[in-house]
Design a protein around this motif. Structure first.
Motif, PDB file in Angstrom:
ATOM      1  N   UNK A 283       0.793  -1.217   0.000  1.00  0.00           N
ATOM      2  CA  UNK A 283       0.000   0.000   0.000  1.00  0.00           C
ATOM      3  C   UNK A 283       0.829   1.272   0.000  1.00  0.00           C
ATOM      4  N   UNK A 284       1.931   1.284   0.731  1.00  0.00           N
ATOM      5  CA  UNK A 284       2.774   2.484   0.764  1.00  0.00           C
ATOM      6  C   UNK A 284       3.397   2.731  -0.608  1.00  0.00           C
ATOM      7  N   UNK A 285       3.751   1.667  -1.298  1.00  0.00           N
ATOM      8  CA  UNK A 285       4.292   1.818  -2.641  1.00  0.00           C
ATOM      9  C   UNK A 285       3.224   2.341  -3.594  1.00  0.00           C
ATOM     10  N   UNK A 286       1.978   1.887  -3.420  1.00  0.00           N
ATOM     11  CA  UNK A 286       0.878   2.389  -4.240  1.00  0.00           C
ATOM     12  C   UNK A 286       0.749   3.898  -4.063  1.00  0.00           C
ATOM     13  N   UNK A 287       0.844   4.377  -2.820  1.00  0.00           N
ATOM     14  CA  UNK A 287       0.736   5.811  -2.561  1.00  0.00           C
ATOM     15  C   UNK A 287       1.833   6.583  -3.280  1.00  0.00           C
ATOM     16  N   UNK A 288       3.036   6.057  -3.276  1.00  0.00           N
ATOM     17  CA  UNK A 288       4.152   6.735  -3.934  1.00  0.00           C
ATOM     18  C   UNK A 288       4.005   6.725  -5.449  1.00  0.00           C
ATOM     19  N   UNK A 289       3.548   5.605  -5.987  1.00  0.00           N
ATOM     20  CA  UNK A 289       3.345   5.519  -7.433  1.00  0.00           C
ATOM     21  C   UNK A 289       2.282   6.516  -7.875  1.00  0.00           C
ATOM     22  N   UNK A 290       1.200   6.621  -7.099  1.00  0.00           N
ATOM     23  CA  UNK A 290       0.144   7.575  -7.428  1.00  0.00           C
ATOM     24  C   UNK A 290       0.685   8.998  -7.357  1.00  0.00           C
ATOM     25  N   UNK A 291       1.531   9.283  -6.361  1.00  0.00           N
ATOM     26  CA  UNK A 291       2.112  10.616  -6.251  1.00  0.00           C
ATOM     27  C   UNK A 291       2.980  10.959  -7.449  1.00  0.00           C
ATOM     28  N   UNK A 292       3.830  10.025  -7.852  1.00  0.00           N
ATOM     29  CA  UNK A 292       4.687  10.262  -9.014  1.00  0.00           C
ATOM     30  C   UNK A 292       3.849  10.412 -10.277  1.00  0.00           C
ATOM     31  N   UNK A 293       2.820   9.577 -10.407  1.00  0.00           N
ATOM     32  CA  UNK A 293       1.943   9.676 -11.578  1.00  0.00           C
ATOM     33  C   UNK A 293       1.219  11.018 -11.613  1.00  0.00           C
ATOM     34  N   UNK A 294       0.819  11.522 -10.452  1.00  0.00           N
ATOM     35  CA  UNK A 294       0.127  12.818 -10.400  1.00  0.00           C
ATOM     36  C   UNK A 294       1.054  13.948 -10.820  1.00  0.00           C
ATOM     37  N   UNK A 295       2.299  13.892 -10.372  1.00  0.00           N
ATOM     38  CA  UNK A 295       3.270  14.902 -10.785  1.00  0.00           C
ATOM     39  C   UNK A 295       3.511  14.824 -12.288  1.00  0.00           C
ATOM     40  N   UNK A 296       3.556  13.602 -12.814  1.00  0.00           N
ATOM     41  CA  UNK A 296       3.709  13.443 -14.259  1.00  0.00           C
ATOM     42  C   UNK A 296       2.511  14.026 -15.001  1.00  0.00           C
ATOM     43  N   UNK A 297       1.316  13.842 -14.448  1.00  0.00           N
ATOM     44  CA  UNK A 297       0.119  14.415 -15.070  1.00  0.00           C
ATOM     45  C   UNK A 297       0.172  15.940 -15.060  1.00  0.00           C
ATOM     46  N   UNK A 298       0.783  16.520 -14.021  1.00  0.00           N
ATOM     47  CA  UNK A 298       0.901  17.976 -13.954  1.00  0.00           C
ATOM     48  C   UNK A 298       1.703  18.519 -15.125  1.00  0.00           C
ATOM     49  N   UNK A 299       2.615  17.726 -15.626  1.00  0.00           N
ATOM     50  CA  UNK A 299       3.407  18.127 -16.793  1.00  0.00           C
ATOM     51  C   UNK A 299       2.671  17.770 -18.081  1.00  0.00           C
ATOM     52  N   UNK A 300       2.140  16.550 -18.123  1.00  0.00           N
ATOM     53  CA  UNK A 300       1.526  16.047 -19.348  1.00  0.00           C
ATOM     54  C   UNK A 300       0.264  16.803 -19.725  1.00  0.00           C
ATOM     55  N   UNK A 301      -0.449  17.391 -18.737  1.00  0.00           N
ATOM     56  CA  UNK A 301      -1.717  18.047 -19.040  1.00  0.00           C
ATOM     57  C   UNK A 301      -1.538  19.250 -19.952  1.00  0.00           C
ATOM     58  N   UNK A 302      -0.329  19.834 -19.989  1.00  0.00           N
ATOM     59  CA  UNK A 302      -0.095  20.951 -20.908  1.00  0.00           C
ATOM     60  C   UNK A 302      -0.120  20.483 -22.363  1.00  0.00           C
ATOM     61  N   UNK A 303       0.239  19.224 -22.602  1.00  0.00           N
ATOM     62  CA  UNK A 303       0.205  18.675 -23.962  1.00  0.00           C
ATOM     63  C   UNK A 303      -1.102  17.941 -24.252  1.00  0.00           C
ATOM     64  N   UNK A 304      -1.702  17.378 -23.193  1.00  0.00           N
ATOM     65  CA  UNK A 304      -2.961  16.637 -23.367  1.00  0.00           C
ATOM     66  C   UNK A 304      -3.966  17.174 -22.347  1.00  0.00           C
ATOM     67  N   UNK A 305      -4.596  18.311 -22.629  1.00  0.00           N
ATOM     68  CA  UNK A 305      -5.534  18.918 -21.664  1.00  0.00           C
ATOM     69  C   UNK A 305      -6.685  18.002 -21.273  1.00  0.00           C
ATOM     70  N   UNK A 306      -7.024  17.048 -22.137  1.00  0.00           N
ATOM     71  CA  UNK A 306      -8.140  16.152 -21.831  1.00  0.00           C
ATOM     72  C   UNK A 306      -7.869  15.273 -20.620  1.00  0.00           C
ATOM     73  N   UNK A 307      -6.623  15.257 -20.120  1.00  0.00           N
ATOM     74  CA  UNK A 307      -6.321  14.491 -18.915  1.00  0.00           C
ATOM     75  C   UNK A 307      -7.042  15.053 -17.699  1.00  0.00           C
ATOM     76  N   UNK A 308      -7.447  16.301 -17.761  1.00  0.00           N
ATOM     77  CA  UNK A 308      -8.198  16.934 -16.660  1.00  0.00           C
ATOM     78  C   UNK A 308      -9.522  17.442 -17.213  1.00  0.00           C
ATOM     79  N   UNK A 309     -10.439  16.544 -17.567  1.00  0.00           N
ATOM     80  CA  UNK A 309     -11.681  16.977 -18.222  1.00  0.00           C
ATOM     81  C   UNK A 309     -12.520  17.927 -17.387  1.00  0.00           C
ATOM     82  N   UNK A 310     -12.386  17.851 -16.065  1.00  0.00           N
ATOM     83  CA  UNK A 310     -13.167  18.737 -15.219  1.00  0.00           C
ATOM     84  C   UNK A 310     -12.759  20.176 -15.282  1.00  0.00           C
ATOM     85  N   UNK A 311     -11.564  20.456 -15.859  1.00  0.00           N
ATOM     86  CA  UNK A 311     -11.054  21.834 -15.870  1.00  0.00           C
ATOM     87  C   UNK A 311     -10.649  22.334 -17.250  1.00  0.00           C
ATOM     88  N   UNK A 312     -10.429  21.445 -18.177  1.00  0.00           N
ATOM     89  CA  UNK A 312      -9.835  21.872 -19.436  1.00  0.00           C
ATOM     90  C   UNK A 312     -10.703  21.636 -20.652  1.00  0.00           C
TER      91      UNK A 312
END
Length: 252
Positions: A216-245
């Motif tokens: 479970x602790x590893x799952x939390x870290x993987x989700x955190x890293x994935x979220x940070x990656x999404x923070x970068x990727x959303x500039x190229x793929x805005x549809x990753x955040x449909x609620x805002x973009x």
């Protein structure tokens, strides 16, 4: 020979009732909101209605991972178990209901951000992903998650609570740790759209895995890293955040 199984059934029953409550909440969410589009903001709801919907959403997403703790707590109760477990569960949900107040304020702000030019919405989405992701990697997240994953110490503490307020205090205390553990995941939900049913299912699975899976602790870290990656990727793929973009609205 029968004492063990009978005792097991007695303390497992409250955990089963918690799961039943979660199932009822899921049925309500799916039947009432499952056909709508994922939107930013408050879904057109005023504060009282938003708090009701928010609390039912939290019951659906959080109670399944809380059932084992409820089962453990039930073992510390010798009389009036069902009634006292109801108080414990209600107190737990009241913590999440209170969290609906800042969630409503955030939803109002994000709803306004979704009406801004696309670049602004994308920037807000990136900030949401980044904040949620960074928190997943912090010591405070680890501490709260540790209490949820290994609650024996909490059970000893709860057993020491005196008086009739014990169940209320225990439920609220555990709810506070769960809130500290999972608020960042609810923040991510705002980027996907509060009533994005698939996002709710995915995040509920993440919450359950974080608390109950061996890794479970590893799952939390993987989700955190994935979220940070999404923070970068959303500039190229805005549809990753449909609620805002996507103009504040995206198909389920």
């Amino acid at each position: 020979m029968t004492d063990g199984p009978v005792t097991g059934r007695r303390w497992a029953r409250p955990a089963g009732l918690v799961l039943v409550a979660a199932a009822i909440a899921w049925i309500w969410v799916v039947t009432r909101w499952g056909g709508m589009q994922a939107t930013a903001g408050t879904m057109g709801l005023g504060l009282p209605a938003f708090l009701v919907v928010w609390t039912l959403m939290m019951a659906a997403m959080m109670l399944p991972s809380t059932a084992p703790v409820a089962g453990l707590y039930a073992r510390t109760i010798t009389v009036h178990r069902s009634r006292r477990m109801l108080v414990f569960t209600v107190a737990y949900l009241l913590v999440w209901a209170a969290a609906g107040l800042p969630a409503y304020t955030l939803a109002v702000g994000l709803g306004r951000a979704a009406t801004l030019p696309a670049a602004a919405g994308t920037a807000v989405a990136a900030a949401v992903f980044a904040v949620g992701g960074v928190y997943q990697l912090t010591p405070l997240k680890d501490r709260c998650l540790a209490r949820c994953r290994s609650p024996i110490g909490l059970m000893l503490r709860y057993a020491s609570y005196p008086g009739p307020s014990r169940d209320l205090r225990a439920g609220a205390h555990h709810g506070a740790f769960c809130l500290g553990c999972c608020w960042s995941l609810m923040l991510l939900l705002s980027a996907f759209g509060l009533m994005n049913l698939w996002a709710m299912v995915a995040l509920a699975a993440v919450i359950t895995a974080e608390k109950l899976a061996p890794a479970g602790r590893m799952v939390a870290r993987v989700v955190g890293i994935a979220s940070i990656a999404l923070a970068v990727a959303v500039f190229w793929v805005p549809a990753l955040a449909p609620g805002l973009t996507d103009g504040g609205m995206a198909g389920m």
